[in-house]
Enzyme design. Structure first.
Site, PDB file in Angstrom:
ATOM      1  N   PHE A   1       0.846  -1.198   0.000  1.00 11.53           N
ATOM      2  CA  PHE A   1       0.000   0.000   0.000  1.00 11.53           C
ATOM      3  C   PHE A   1       0.877   1.241   0.000  1.00 11.53           C
ATOM      4  CE2 PHE A   1      -4.125  -1.980   0.736  1.00 11.53           C
ATOM      5  CZ  PHE A   1      -3.737  -3.251   1.148  1.00 11.53           C
TER       6      PHE A   1
ATOM      7  N   LEU B   1       2.350  -1.849   4.514  1.00 12.47           N
ATOM      8  CA  LEU B   1       2.002  -0.438   4.505  1.00 12.47           C
ATOM      9  C   LEU B   1       3.288   0.388   4.440  1.00 12.47           C
ATOM     10  CD1 LEU B   1      -0.349   1.582   5.412  1.00 12.47           C
ATOM     11  CD2 LEU B   1       0.605   1.290   7.681  1.00 12.47           C
ATOM     12  N   CYS B   2       3.361   1.321   3.491  1.00 15.09           N
ATOM     13  CA  CYS B   2       4.498   2.242   3.475  1.00 15.09           C
ATOM     14  C   CYS B   2       4.276   3.273   4.587  1.00 15.09           C
ATOM     15  CB  CYS B   2       4.625   2.955   2.130  1.00 15.09           C
ATOM     16  SG  CYS B   2       5.905   4.233   2.154  1.00 15.09           S
ATOM     17  N   ILE B   3       5.079   3.176   5.649  1.00 12.91           N
ATOM     18  CA  ILE B   3       4.815   4.002   6.839  1.00 12.91           C
ATOM     19  C   ILE B   3       5.084   5.489   6.573  1.00 12.91           C
ATOM     20  CG2 ILE B   3       7.086   3.604   7.886  1.00 12.91           C
ATOM     21  CD1 ILE B   3       3.652   3.970   9.702  1.00 12.91           C
TER      22      ILE B   3
ATOM     23  N   GLY C   1       2.052   6.628   5.138  1.00 14.55           N
ATOM     24  CA  GLY C   1       1.028   6.552   6.162  1.00 14.55           C
ATOM     25  C   GLY C   1       1.086   7.712   7.144  1.00 14.55           C
TER      26      GLY C   1
END
Lengths: 121, 120
Positions: free
Chosen positions: A39, A77-79, A82
């Site tokens: 994501f 998840l790409c933090i 995010g």
């Protein structure tokens, strides 16, 4: 049998995201594998526990969690993306659904380099 | 770890959205992991390569300056659509150094030689 990496860049309220779920289920049913869903950009919003979608609309975040639970599909998840959008796993405030793994773009390199096909939706 | 050759296709002007920066961030990571990667600029994406790009006047961090560092990441393949330039009254002399202008036919051919493509 092929190994797929899926890349999601659209938020939960966009129809492209519903297409991801349908596509993912179809390729699993056909006997292929998904080594992970990554994501990025607005796609990270699918991991938010704060999103509330009206009952009569498609529940994309719940569908991703179900995909994860039913088929052990990793949700990365790409933090960095995010945090820009208010997602955090810092002490006290956690609004990232636990089905998602907090990752970075390095994970995307790992996924795509071990996949036969990379599909962005 | 087997190798992927990734095409990153840039289609958006530089500063109205974060697509350009997101694409570049991704490209640099792939480059730092020594993955094969090519950048394509088509449509309004060609505006990202203008020499005089300056996001600061729009209060946007100017990621386009980082294009100068692409060679440090071994990203040598930067392709621009001739047709997209022409439609916007631009030519190669307006662009930063190190980019290759190609016809859309050739771009299509190059794209087909990559194992994956991501569009921003």
């Amino acid at each position: 049998m092929s190994v797929y990496t899926l890349v999601v860049t659209t938020p939960p309220h966009q129809n492209n995201t519903a297409t991801v779920i349908e596509f993912a289920e179809s390729i699993l049913t056909a006997g292929h594998q998904i080594n992970g869903i990554f994501f990025y950009q607005d796609g990270v919003l699918n991991a938010s526990t704060l999103t509330s979608i009206p009952n009569d609309e498609f529940q994309a975040p719940a569908a991703f969690v179900k995909l994860h639970n039913d088929h052990q599909v990793a949700l990365h998840l790409c933090i960095t993306a995010g945090e820009k959008r208010g997602l955090t796993d810092q002490d006290g405030v956690i609004n990232i659904n636990p089905a998602f793994t907090v990752s970075g773009l390095g994970e995307m390199v790992e996924l795509t380099s071990t996949a036969d096909k990379v599909i962005q939706l | 770890m087997s190798s992927t050759s990734l095409a990153v296709i840039n289609t958006k002007a530089p500063f109205a959205t974060s697509h350009g920066k997101d694409a570049l961030d991704l490209a640099l990571i792939f480059g730092s992991y020594e993955q094969q990667i090519s950048l394509f600029f088509i449509g309004d994406g060609v505006f990202q390569l203008l020499q005089r790009c300056d996001g600061i006047t729009l209060n946007v961090k100017d990621f386009t300056k980082t294009f100068a560092a692409l060679s440090f990441y071994d990203i040598e393949n930067v392709y621009v659509s001739q047709e997209s330039l022409t439609k916007r009254s631009l030519n190669k002399s307006s662009l930063i150094d190190g980019v290759e202008v190609l016809s859309d036919d050739v771009i299509q051919q190059y794209l087909s030689q990559h194992t994956a493509a991501l569009t921003f």
